[in-house]
Scaffold this active site. Sequence first.
Site, PDB file in Angstrom:
ATOM      1  N   ASP A 275     -85.262 -31.069  11.782  1.00  0.00           N
ATOM      2  CA  ASP A 275     -83.964 -30.529  12.164  1.00  0.00           C
ATOM      3  C   ASP A 275     -84.182 -29.037  12.484  1.00  0.00           C
ATOM      4  O   ASP A 275     -85.260 -28.473  12.260  1.00  0.00           O
ATOM      5  CB  ASP A 275     -82.910 -30.739  11.069  1.00  0.00           C
ATOM      6  CG  ASP A 275     -81.488 -30.686  11.650  1.00  0.00           C
ATOM      7  OD1 ASP A 275     -81.325 -30.182  12.787  1.00  0.00           O
ATOM      8  OD2 ASP A 275     -80.538 -31.116  10.986  1.00  0.00           O
TER       9      ASP A 275
HETATM   10  C1  BGC Z   1     -78.109 -30.227  13.245  1.00  0.00           C
HETATM   11  C2  BGC Z   1     -78.667 -31.380  14.019  1.00  0.00           C
HETATM   12  C3  BGC Z   1     -78.672 -31.053  15.483  1.00  0.00           C
HETATM   13  C4  BGC Z   1     -79.501 -29.804  15.682  1.00  0.00           C
HETATM   14  C5  BGC Z   1     -79.666 -29.390  17.131  1.00  0.00           C
HETATM   15  C6  BGC Z   1     -78.794 -28.926  13.593  1.00  0.00           C
HETATM   16  O1  BGC Z   1     -78.147 -27.837  13.029  1.00  0.00           O
HETATM   17  O2  BGC Z   1     -78.222 -30.495  11.866  1.00  0.00           O
HETATM   18  O3  BGC Z   1     -77.939 -32.544  13.758  1.00  0.00           O
HETATM   19  O4  BGC Z   1     -79.170 -32.113  16.235  1.00  0.00           O
HETATM   20  O5  BGC Z   1     -78.891 -28.746  14.981  1.00  0.00           O
HETATM   21  O6  BGC Z   1     -78.512 -28.836  17.625  1.00  0.00           O
END
Ligand code: BGC
Length: 742
Positions: A275
């Site tokens: 993530d």
């Molecule tokens: C989130 C993810 C997301 C990623 C990219 C993160 O803060 O937890 O679910 O896909 O950002 O935007």
Amino acid sequence: MKPFRITLTVLAFAALASCSTGNDVERRIDKLLSKMTLEEKLGQMNQLSQGDEAWMCEQIRQGSVGSILNEVDPAAINRMQRVAVEESRLGIPLLPSRDVIHGFRTMFPIPLGQAATFDPDIIREGARIAAIEASACGIRWTFSPMIDIARDPRWGRIAEGFGEDTHLTSELGVAMIEGYQGDETSGNATMAACAKHFIGYGAAEGGRDYNGSPIPMRTLHNVYMPPFKAAVDAGAMTFMTSFNEIDGIPSTGNEYILRDILRDEWGFDGMVVSDWNSAGEMIAHGFAADDMDAAVKAVNAGVDMDMMSHTFIGTLAEAVREGKVSEKTIDEAVRNILRLKFRLGLFENPYVDEKYAAEIQYAPAHLAAAKKAAVESAILLKNDGKTLPLNSVRSILVTGPMADAPHDQLGTWSFDGEASHTVTPLASLRRMFGDKVRIVYYPALMYSRDKNKGNLARLTAMARSVDAVVAFVGEEAILSGEAHSLSDLNLKGAQSDLLRAAKASGRPVVAVVMAGRPLTIGRDLENCDAMLYSYHPGTMGGDAIAELLFGVEVPSGKAPATFLKDAGQAPFYYNHNNTGRPASGTETLIDEIPLCAGQTSLGCTSFYMDSGFGPLFPFGYGLSYTTFEYDGISIDKEEYGQNDTIHVTFTLRNTGDYDATEVAQLYVRDLVGSITRPIRELKGFQRITLKAGESRECTFDLPVEELAFMGFDNQTRVESGDFQLWVAGDSASGDPIPFRVL
Ligand code: BGC
């Protein structure tokens, strides 16, 4: 000369791709890997978010970027892709990605709203439409579906998943994956899906985002993992790790879940991305000492691509030289990334037609599907005296801060949805019914947190001049979603006062709630005659709600997450285990306890003195304008072998005045296990449409193997013994039917 050479390479790949089998792809990867320097391999493992384009292009040219996220302009994507394909040494295409969570331009209801449809078909269609619109801009990978089980509405991201149930989440997650990834006919309109967040992110302690998730090992296997296993079986191309830790191990560094389970047990051959900065955040967790330690732990645990922590690109070359990570591990990660790019056909078709996107976005069929999803996602929670549909009113007062809130009704994760295309309930009511009904509009509150009660007396007075009030309340989009947890789940601002003011007029009040989570609307139910809960319904929410209010459509949504009486009940979920002292429903509540009562623990049960034991509305609950009756529920045998299928039959009767759809639900309980088992678990559901007065013989087929769970010895199997089964319209209704598994 250089671009020419690379173009030939690409053409050679294209020729190979036309007869691509798994083996061909692996051979092409071998060939490519053998040419790559360590730095180029690490470049493939690096994902960068949109930034200064000249700088990005330089990184791409040097082979330091495998994927980009957050660029949605097809021309910019093409420019960067051209640098990757024609100017980097090996010409490996970029993988453009984006959070396309519930639509790209045409926004569908938030995923929690989609879950309320209990309709895999509309979810598959919505994801297909999202893939068509987003891939037209060059986006070939979405970070969706979020299949985290969420049992706590304080957690803002409950909006983004399919609610509290494992079976429902598994089925709907698979449908979404199938929609995004399409089939062989989908060509370039395919987006790789990403099953996230692996794992346990939705169990954040106290519902506070990013918090640790205290999940016992067997619960992890029995409740949280099945949707991810189903995602692997459905061919999800990628997985994302999660921000949380479980029992001291952040997911991004958890070798047990990323290698032992995902790769070795489930056979996943797709790609795993961290993530956003979750590798680097293992330092703050206190699990990694520095950037290199974080990168080493992540990559050794099984993360292939680093989203935005820069730790892989910054430290892994040295870590390999120091022997902290083997080059074999790096090669495996790069292999997973290249395999994904081959599967998506990026080597053959790296570019996007820059004009096509404008033609395809908001296509009439897309808007029609979004409206259907919004219709099916609305849950009728109350309808006293058949207030709805508004058949006989001549005039209505439309009020409340969500009646005409084009941005907010799109909900969280609507990066690319455009408020200018949103159809609000006010606009739809005027357009669709304005010639039949006098429509007065007076919002009274400007936004959902508005505390100003100054307009409420006027609201009461205006309400007296119409036949009925329709009050649109709820949450602004920004009140749910990532990092937007709440500890108080009541309607914000003066919205409850607004309902009270409407009710004071003596006119029938219909509340329509647009929110990102199940709010604690108990007190508000007292101030309305009917309540329609539509979550954040997306672009076409206005048309859907208008038609529901006037009976052109009939509500069929069912709660995918329990409605609580009070936030203090959280976490709350229907499929809990029993205590040794389950509540009886006859407990003495706080106002009935005598003064100076002596303390006793005899006869005490598990409940709250102030909110009792039960929820406000249970999982699976939802009314209709008609009524349904379940009759003659029976099973074909009393005893089943482990390989049998339980054949359930029942008659569903539409006993009311409207043609309508019921979501019939099949629940099971394993009475005694080697470990304690949930008091009910959803094992099947189906949407059944019946005309007024019609009845139909219906069936559920439940393979006994679906009763398996991880038991005392950590083995997953069906345990023989006594069970019960229910077919009902929600998780709290119906009479149990006994059966036995041998
Ligand atoms: C989130 C993810 C997301 C990623 C990219 C993160 O803060 O937890 O679910 O896909 O950002 O935007």
